[in-house]
Scaffold this active site. Structure first.
Site, PDB file in Angstrom:
ATOM      1  N   GLU A   1      18.527  36.485   6.418  1.00  0.00           N
ATOM      2  CA  GLU A   1      19.823  36.474   7.095  1.00  0.00           C
ATOM      3  C   GLU A   1      19.715  37.088   8.485  1.00  0.00           C
ATOM      4  O   GLU A   1      19.172  38.167   8.664  1.00  0.00           O
ATOM      5  CB  GLU A   1      20.873  37.228   6.264  1.00  0.00           C
ATOM      6  CG  GLU A   1      21.126  36.623   4.896  1.00  0.00           C
ATOM      7  CD  GLU A   1      21.743  35.223   4.947  1.00  0.00           C
ATOM      8  OE1 GLU A   1      22.163  34.785   6.035  1.00  0.00           O
ATOM      9  OE2 GLU A   1      21.799  34.571   3.879  1.00  0.00           O
TER      10      GLU A   1
ATOM     11  N   ARG B   1      35.872  33.254  -1.930  1.00  0.00           N
ATOM     12  CA  ARG B   1      36.205  31.961  -2.553  1.00  0.00           C
ATOM     13  C   ARG B   1      36.450  32.144  -4.049  1.00  0.00           C
ATOM     14  O   ARG B   1      37.182  31.380  -4.671  1.00  0.00           O
ATOM     15  CB  ARG B   1      35.043  30.993  -2.306  1.00  0.00           C
ATOM     16  CG  ARG B   1      35.272  29.563  -2.718  1.00  0.00           C
ATOM     17  CD  ARG B   1      34.088  28.678  -2.303  1.00  0.00           C
ATOM     18  NE  ARG B   1      32.798  29.189  -2.735  1.00  0.00           N
ATOM     19  CZ  ARG B   1      32.320  29.104  -3.984  1.00  0.00           C
ATOM     20  NH1 ARG B   1      33.020  28.526  -4.931  1.00  0.00           N
ATOM     21  NH2 ARG B   1      31.133  29.591  -4.280  1.00  0.00           N
TER      22      ARG B   1
END
Ligand code: PCA
Length: 218
Positions: A85, A95
């Site tokens: 990352e 979500r």
């Protein structure tokens, strides 16, 4: 074997979430707990997959172990490689509910914190070394907006202005998690553990990242 007086590398992994019974991130980092790499002691700590608990647990581990290097690891189901990352962003947008049922929408990780932090790991050097070792690797431009991104942001905020380097690596499902999910990629635990060893070893040997192209057009 732990080396008395040696410096510490802190690894973190998460507990299972989203109804799963295992989380490969904890399986992988716990395998390295107590090892030594590059003359450093490796310590693995489990973080809860909750927005409320993970930052607290991470900060406690930083205070307790005073590490020289921190690599937080999380599961990214659907990805096919060790996913290095690049950036943590200051937003939570869940979500799915976390393990405590919390589902923050568009809240800051840290109020009045900067929009983002870059990893301080030499991710291009790591990427090259992983590929050279035959381990699938990619540079990722987003760690998502769930608990992993939150932990990554909290880590980089805590390390800002210190000499301790840190970052985040997402890993694929394990083969046993995709038996009922045809077409979904997975990676063997041994391969993931070998990959994390490469990550640590490369960071300890690399002060300045190598300028290797591994960007994305979208
Ligand atoms: N992966 C989730 C949280 C815990 C984990 O292992 C994520 O990518 O946010």
């Amino acid at each position: 074997m732990t080396l008395p007086g040696a410096r510490t590398v802190l690894l973190t992994g998460f507990d299972p979430f989203s109804g799963d019974t295992i989380n490969p991130s904890w399986k992988a980092v716990s395998r390295l707990d107590g090892d030594t790499i590059g003359g450093r002691n490796i310590v693995a700590v489990q973080l809860p997959t909750t927005f409320g608990g993970a930052p607290r647990a991470l900060r406690a581990a930083l205070r307790r172990h005073v590490p020289e290097l921190v690599i937080c690891v999380g599961q990214a189901g659907g990805r096919s490689a060790l996913s290095l990352e690049r950036v943590a962003i200051n937003v939570n947008d869940a979500r799915i509910p976390d393990n405590a049922g919390a589902q923050p929408i568009d809240t800051p990780v840290i109020a009045r914190g900067p929009a983002a932090y870059f990893t301080t790991l030499p991710i291009k050097a790591i990427h090259a070394d992983l590929l050279a070792a035959g381990i699938p690797s990619e540079i990722s431009q987003t760690a998502g907006t769930f608990v992993c991104n939150q932990v990554f942001y909290v880590l980089m905020h805590a390390l800002a202005g210190t000499r301790t380097r840190g970052g985040f690596v997402h890993i694929p499902f394990l083969p046993e998690q995709v038996e009922a999910l045809p077409g979904t990629p997975s990676l063997d635990l041994d391969m993931v553990v070998a990959g994390l060893r490469v990550c640590i070893d490369t960071v300890l040997r690399t002060r300045k990242d190598r300028p290797i192209g591994a960007g994305a057009t979208h």
